[in-house]
Motif scaffolding. Structure first.
Motif, PDB file in Angstrom:
ATOM      1  N   TRP A  51     -41.964 -26.856  -7.430  1.00 42.26           N
ATOM      2  CA  TRP A  51     -41.939 -27.885  -6.389  1.00 42.26           C
ATOM      3  C   TRP A  51     -42.802 -29.088  -6.752  1.00 42.26           C
ATOM      4  CZ3 TRP A  51     -38.562 -27.555  -2.453  1.00 42.26           C
ATOM      5  CH2 TRP A  51     -38.022 -26.284  -2.180  1.00 42.26           C
ATOM      6  N   SER A  52     -43.901 -28.869  -7.397  1.00 49.08           N
ATOM      7  CA  SER A  52     -44.819 -29.968  -7.702  1.00 49.08           C
ATOM      8  C   SER A  52     -45.377 -29.809  -9.107  1.00 49.08           C
ATOM      9  CB  SER A  52     -45.953 -30.013  -6.688  1.00 49.08           C
ATOM     10  OG  SER A  52     -46.632 -28.780  -6.666  1.00 49.08           O
ATOM     11  N   THR A  53     -44.488 -29.846 -10.078  1.00 47.79           N
ATOM     12  CA  THR A  53     -44.896 -29.653 -11.465  1.00 47.79           C
ATOM     13  C   THR A  53     -45.857 -30.742 -11.924  1.00 47.79           C
ATOM     14  OG1 THR A  53     -42.743 -28.647 -11.886  1.00 47.79           O
ATOM     15  CG2 THR A  53     -44.044 -29.286 -13.805  1.00 47.79           C
ATOM     16  N   ASN A  54     -45.569 -31.998 -11.530  1.00 50.41           N
ATOM     17  CA  ASN A  54     -46.422 -33.101 -11.983  1.00 50.41           C
ATOM     18  C   ASN A  54     -47.849 -32.946 -11.468  1.00 50.41           C
ATOM     19  OD1 ASN A  54     -44.292 -34.248 -13.316  1.00 50.41           O
ATOM     20  ND2 ASN A  54     -43.757 -35.665 -11.667  1.00 50.41           N
ATOM     21  N   LEU A  55     -48.003 -32.469 -10.252  1.00 48.26           N
ATOM     22  CA  LEU A  55     -49.340 -32.275  -9.710  1.00 48.26           C
ATOM     23  C   LEU A  55     -50.074 -31.175 -10.450  1.00 48.26           C
ATOM     24  CD1 LEU A  55     -51.529 -32.724  -7.539  1.00 48.26           C
ATOM     25  CD2 LEU A  55     -50.327 -31.032  -6.147  1.00 48.26           C
ATOM     26  N   LEU A  56     -49.403 -30.047 -10.661  1.00 49.34           N
ATOM     27  CA  LEU A  56     -50.056 -28.900 -11.284  1.00 49.34           C
ATOM     28  C   LEU A  56     -50.318 -29.115 -12.770  1.00 49.34           C
ATOM     29  CD1 LEU A  56     -48.118 -25.994  -9.532  1.00 49.34           C
ATOM     30  CD2 LEU A  56     -50.381 -26.909  -8.971  1.00 49.34           C
ATOM     31  N   LYS A  57     -49.586 -30.047 -13.388  1.00 48.24           N
ATOM     32  CA  LYS A  57     -49.814 -30.347 -14.803  1.00 48.24           C
ATOM     33  C   LYS A  57     -50.702 -31.569 -15.005  1.00 48.24           C
ATOM     34  CE  LYS A  57     -45.548 -28.332 -16.652  1.00 48.24           C
ATOM     35  NZ  LYS A  57     -44.319 -28.601 -17.440  1.00 48.24           N
ATOM     36  N   ASP A  58     -51.261 -32.063 -13.930  1.00 48.89           N
ATOM     37  CA  ASP A  58     -52.139 -33.224 -14.055  1.00 48.89           C
ATOM     38  C   ASP A  58     -53.561 -32.742 -14.358  1.00 48.89           C
ATOM     39  OD1 ASP A  58     -53.223 -35.709 -14.051  1.00 48.89           O
ATOM     40  OD2 ASP A  58     -53.139 -35.998 -11.880  1.00 48.89           O
ATOM     41  N   TRP A  59     -53.749 -32.213 -15.592  1.00 52.11           N
ATOM     42  CA  TRP A  59     -55.057 -31.688 -15.967  1.00 52.11           C
ATOM     43  C   TRP A  59     -56.091 -32.804 -16.097  1.00 52.11           C
ATOM     44  CZ3 TRP A  59     -50.690 -29.771 -18.902  1.00 52.11           C
ATOM     45  CH2 TRP A  59     -50.244 -28.514 -18.453  1.00 52.11           C
ATOM     46  N   GLU A  60     -55.630 -34.012 -16.380  1.00 50.48           N
ATOM     47  CA  GLU A  60     -56.552 -35.140 -16.448  1.00 50.48           C
ATOM     48  C   GLU A  60     -57.166 -35.409 -15.085  1.00 50.48           C
ATOM     49  OE1 GLU A  60     -56.571 -39.908 -17.650  1.00 50.48           O
ATOM     50  OE2 GLU A  60     -54.783 -38.666 -17.982  1.00 50.48           O
ATOM     51  N   GLY A  61     -56.335 -35.392 -14.034  1.00 52.91           N
ATOM     52  CA  GLY A  61     -56.862 -35.602 -12.696  1.00 52.91           C
ATOM     53  C   GLY A  61     -57.765 -34.462 -12.241  1.00 52.91           C
ATOM     54  N   MET A  62     -57.418 -33.224 -12.602  1.00 49.00           N
ATOM     55  CA  MET A  62     -58.237 -32.078 -12.211  1.00 49.00           C
ATOM     56  C   MET A  62     -59.620 -32.136 -12.838  1.00 49.00           C
ATOM     57  SD  MET A  62     -55.474 -28.971 -12.438  1.00 49.00           S
ATOM     58  CE  MET A  62     -53.917 -29.021 -11.573  1.00 49.00           C
ATOM     59  N   THR A  63     -59.670 -32.398 -14.153  1.00 50.37           N
ATOM     60  CA  THR A  63     -60.974 -32.446 -14.822  1.00 50.37           C
ATOM     61  C   THR A  63     -61.779 -33.665 -14.383  1.00 50.37           C
ATOM     62  OG1 THR A  63     -59.882 -33.557 -16.695  1.00 50.37           O
ATOM     63  CG2 THR A  63     -60.174 -31.164 -16.832  1.00 50.37           C
ATOM     64  N   ALA A  64     -61.088 -34.745 -14.011  1.00 50.40           N
ATOM     65  CA  ALA A  64     -61.803 -35.919 -13.520  1.00 50.40           C
ATOM     66  C   ALA A  64     -62.509 -35.606 -12.208  1.00 50.40           C
ATOM     67  CB  ALA A  64     -60.832 -37.092 -13.347  1.00 50.40           C
ATOM     68  N   LEU A  65     -61.868 -34.811 -11.364  1.00 53.03           N
ATOM     69  CA  LEU A  65     -62.513 -34.403 -10.118  1.00 53.03           C
ATOM     70  C   LEU A  65     -63.776 -33.587 -10.378  1.00 53.03           C
ATOM     71  CD1 LEU A  65     -59.623 -33.367  -7.670  1.00 53.03           C
ATOM     72  CD2 LEU A  65     -61.282 -35.220  -7.386  1.00 53.03           C
ATOM     73  N   LEU A  66     -63.745 -32.780 -11.434  1.00 51.19           N
ATOM     74  CA  LEU A  66     -64.911 -31.957 -11.753  1.00 51.19           C
ATOM     75  C   LEU A  66     -66.040 -32.766 -12.386  1.00 51.19           C
ATOM     76  CD1 LEU A  66     -63.181 -28.763 -13.228  1.00 51.19           C
ATOM     77  CD2 LEU A  66     -64.245 -29.003 -10.981  1.00 51.19           C
ATOM     78  N   LEU A  67     -65.690 -33.794 -13.134  1.00 48.20           N
ATOM     79  CA  LEU A  67     -66.692 -34.530 -13.894  1.00 48.20           C
ATOM     80  C   LEU A  67     -67.225 -35.757 -13.179  1.00 48.20           C
ATOM     81  CD1 LEU A  67     -65.066 -34.375 -17.454  1.00 48.20           C
ATOM     82  CD2 LEU A  67     -67.046 -33.097 -16.641  1.00 48.20           C
ATOM     83  N   GLU A  68     -66.505 -36.239 -12.167  1.00 46.53           N
ATOM     84  CA  GLU A  68     -66.909 -37.497 -11.549  1.00 46.53           C
ATOM     85  C   GLU A  68     -68.151 -37.316 -10.682  1.00 46.53           C
ATOM     86  OE1 GLU A  68     -64.250 -37.472  -7.430  1.00 46.53           O
ATOM     87  OE2 GLU A  68     -64.062 -39.117  -8.879  1.00 46.53           O
TER      88      GLU A  68
END
Length: 745
Positions: A51-68
């Motif tokens: 249903w939301s492949t682009n969201l779940l494959k957005d590893w750049e956005g996920m790691t940015a949330l952790l590092l920001e």
């Protein structure tokens, strides 16, 4: 929760990433944390994957949330949200790299199409290129958080490691190795250490271009750990060996080092043990160090538990790696002899720790020994036979110790043991009853596995079968599986083990009675009888498959019932005669021709047919009724009993000479009466026709089930026993069906 796909370019960007993606990720994290569903994030990711492949494959956005580091504190993720996001990251990485759903989703393993394989390769490359750069930063930020580190350290196993050799990315390998080494030196959590050990194992693949750099980093790390351990152990053992030189500050704990020194030894041992699990550290000769430490504890009993446990495990790994190296390259007989000496010595050490005053140490020693015996007793001798020299089976003394351990730690109530009361109370306060039961099940399963694979004598299972009913809720499935597997391996020996279990319980019941008599109405006797019924249910409904096993049970049971009757000549009852009532529980598993055969075998032990009608012989009558249940067979049995020549247990010759293919004439003459005319042919269970209808049914029955025994196979044993020779039925399948507890109803 269905996250809709959105046109990403339609939204404004903040700090180089999409606001919408960050918002959706936070919504997903909050849903995962606040929902009352299970905590397996893998299945949540799999549910949203299509249903939301682009969201779940957005590893750049996920790691940015952790590092920001957001200026607005409301936008900062909490510790629980960061932990959930790291779990989501590893779940999405696994799903993309493996290309198939997790266990429990879908039937067979998914077969990827060409397009799906292409997408899988592209995703793996994207994961590698992104996390090669970002992973060292994440490890540095969460270097103190064991849970997050355990998740993040799993990501490199999905890398395309060849990309490390490309120019701009090679520098990130040094950063990764540096961060992982720092994590190893700072942490003692076994999950984190094992994750680091697996990471080194992945990087130290000899086929990779980065092997030399990774192997060098591993060697430097292990050298540092071993040197540190040698220094700590040297001073520690010296202080323990000369307690007079040490201040008596540790009251009640024996001559041991201070808490800081103990903690350092404990931490270093755990790190080395975690690495020895996945890496061959034989060149550091760790077994000798661990053996010295364990023997020192056996002699002085002063080492703390947190040192003994990793020492036992590390010595185990050291020996396994030595065995593995022998299998890969040839070794001299001298080296093999030294290794076999180490194997025996380690087994002796483990057995000595069975009596340690700490329960965790006892359980660890037993579990490690079971696994070790399973390996060393099944060495492959297919190549040059050198490994056969290392094959080792436990001695009778060691087997006795292991069986005693199972009886004391599995089937004995904890509250009956004063030495374990304090430990048991602490565990109950912490709500660890399920953990205690789980450990008991693991110990019992490890021991039963040795029985199944013939490492330990099958007769040892008789002690376990005794507890089948009392501990059915906790260990019934393990005991039943052991019974099924042993029966599949050896039907005859398995049957002997079952009847041995009942015999031992019966003898214990007789000894507990006043005067040595047997009360068939007592609770203990009824318990044995019910246990026999439960055993009978495990044979299933296919009487042909279980024919040999059931016949052996009746043979052994009859011999036991009349044991000690030699020379009595009917003057007194056989001491174990009431055992026939227990044996009757297996009568319904006999084929009809075999019932008649078993009955004729039973009559050989009766000194005088008239005695069997007495009230004191009610057990014999009960067993006879179960064998000859129908009225027609009962009347035939009565006439047969009248015509059967009295068998004197003491005067019958040891052997009968039989002519080939025929039977000697009996001492009594055959009558011409149709209803009582019984003619024993070459097959003992065959009966002369009592009517034409009876003859037809009986002959068809004998054709369907070949005779199990013949008179030529019946020999007197010690003037009172008969050996039954069981013929193989070529058409039978060797497998054994075992029914579950539901058949009891």
């Amino acid at each position: 929760l269905i996250v809709q796909e959105i046109d990403m370019e339609a939204f404004s960007k903040r700090n180089g990433k999409l606001e919408t993606i960050a918002s959706q990720l936070k919504t997903l994290i909050i849903f995962f944390l606040e929902s009352e569903l299970h905590n397996h994030v893998t299945y949540l990711v799999d549910s949203l994957w299509d249903w939301s492949t682009n969201l779940l494959k957005d590893w750049e956005g996920m790691t940015a949330l952790l590092l920001e580091n957001a200026d607005n504190q409301k936008e900062v993720l909490s510790d629980a949200q960061e932990s959930a996001l790291t779990e989501i990251i590893i779940a999405t990485v696994r799903e993309a790299a493996e290309g198939h759903p997790p266990v429990g989703r879908g039937g067979a393993k998914k077969i990827l199409s060409t397009k799906e394989k292409k997408i899988q390769v592209e995703d793996s490359i994207q994961i590698t290129e992104h996390f090669i750069v970002v992973l060292p930063q994440l490890l540095a930020k969460y270097s103190e958080d064991a849970e997050k580190l355990t998740n993040l350290l799993q990501i490199p196993q999905y890398f395309y490691l060849d990309l490390y050799s490309t120019g701009p990315l090679e520098k990130h390998l040094d950063a990764l190795l540096r961060e992982v080494k720092a994590i190893v030196m700072d942490h003692t959590d076994m999950d984190v250490l094992e994750a680091c050990s697996r990471l080194y194992y992945i990087l130290c693949n000899e086929e990779l271009p980065i092997y030399n750099k990774a192997a060098l980093a591993r060697t430097e790390l292990v050298d540092e750990l071993v040197d540190q351990l040698n220094q700590l152990l040297g001073s520690f053992l010296s202080e323990c060996s000369h307690p007079s030189t040490k201040s008596s500050t540790s009251q009640g704990e024996g001559p041991c080092a201070d808490e800081e020194g103990i903690h350092c030894i404990y931490s270093t041992l755990r790190r080395i043990t975690a690495f020895h699990n996945a890496h061959d550290l034989s060149k550091w000769n760790l077994y000798d160090k661990m053996s010295e430490l364990l023997v020192f504890e056996m002699e002085h009993s002063c080492l703390p538990v947190q040192i003994i446990l990793p020492a036992l495990q590390c010595a185990y790994f050291a020996l396994l790696w030595q065995l593995a190296s022998v299998g890969k390259k040839p070794s001299s007989k001298e080296n093999l002899f030294v290794l076999k000496t180490h194997l025996r010595h380690y087994c002796h050490i483990c057995s000595c720790y069975f009596s340690h005053n700490n329960r965790d140490v006892r359980e660890k020693a037993f579990m490690v020994l079971c696994d070790f015996l399973m390996i060393v007793s099944h060495q492959d001798t297919s190549d040059d036979g050198t490994l056969g020299l290392l094959e080792y089976f436990p001695s009778e003394t060691l087997q006795s110790k292991m069986l005693l351990f199972i009886q004391d730690h599995i089937f004995t109530e904890e509250e009956d043991k004063a030495k374990d009361l304090a430990e048991e109370e602490d565990r109950n306060k912490d709500g660890q009853k399920l953990d205690i039961l789980h450990m008991k099940r693991c110990l019992l399963a490890a021991y039963c596995k040795l029985i199944i694979h013939n490492v330990i004598e099958m007769t040892a299972a008789a002690e376990i079968y005794k507890h089948y009913m009392k501990s059915y809720n906790d260990f019934g499935d393990i005991i039943k599986e052991t019974l099924s597997r042993t029966r599949h391996n050896d039907k005859i020996q398995s049957a002997k083990t079952l009847i041995l279990c009942l015999q031992q319980l019966f003898q214990k019941h007789v000894e507990s009675q006043d005067g040595g008599s047997t009360d068939s109405s007592s609770a203990s006797f009824n318990h044995i009888k019910e246990l026999a019924r439960r055993f009978s249910l495990t044979f299933g409904w296919d009487q042909v498959k279980t024919r040999e096993s059931v016949a052996m049970i009746h043979k052994e049971g009859i011999e036991f019932a009349f044991q000690g009757a030699a020379g009595m000549e009917g003057k007194c009852l056989p001491p174990n005669l009431n055992f026939l009532m227990i044996l009757s529980e297996f009568s319904n598993k006999l084929l009809k021709p075999d019932k008649r055969l078993v009955y004729s075998y039973l009559l050989r032990y009766v000194p005088d047919p008239a005695l069997s009608r007495a009230d004191s012989w009610h057990s014999f009558g009960w067993y006879r009724t179960c064998l000859l249940a129908s009225e027609e067979e009962g009347s035939s049995a009565a006439s047969s009993l009248n015509e059967w020549a009295p068998v004197s247990v003491a005067k019958t010759p040891l052997k009968r000479k039989l002519s080939e293919g025929s039977l000697h004439k009996s001492d009594h003459t055959e009558t011409t009466n149709r209803t009582s005319d019984i003619h024993y042919s070459a097959h003992l269970p065959s009966l002369a026709p009592r009517s034409r209808k009876r003859l037809k049914s009986h002959n068809s029955c004998l054709q369907e089930y070949p005779p199990l025994l013949t008179p030529a196979n019946l020999k007197r044993k010690n003037s009172c026993q008969v050996i039954i020779k069981v013929e193989e039925i070529p058409s039978e399948d060797a497998d054994v069906d075992v029914v579950g507890a539901d058949q009891e109803t």
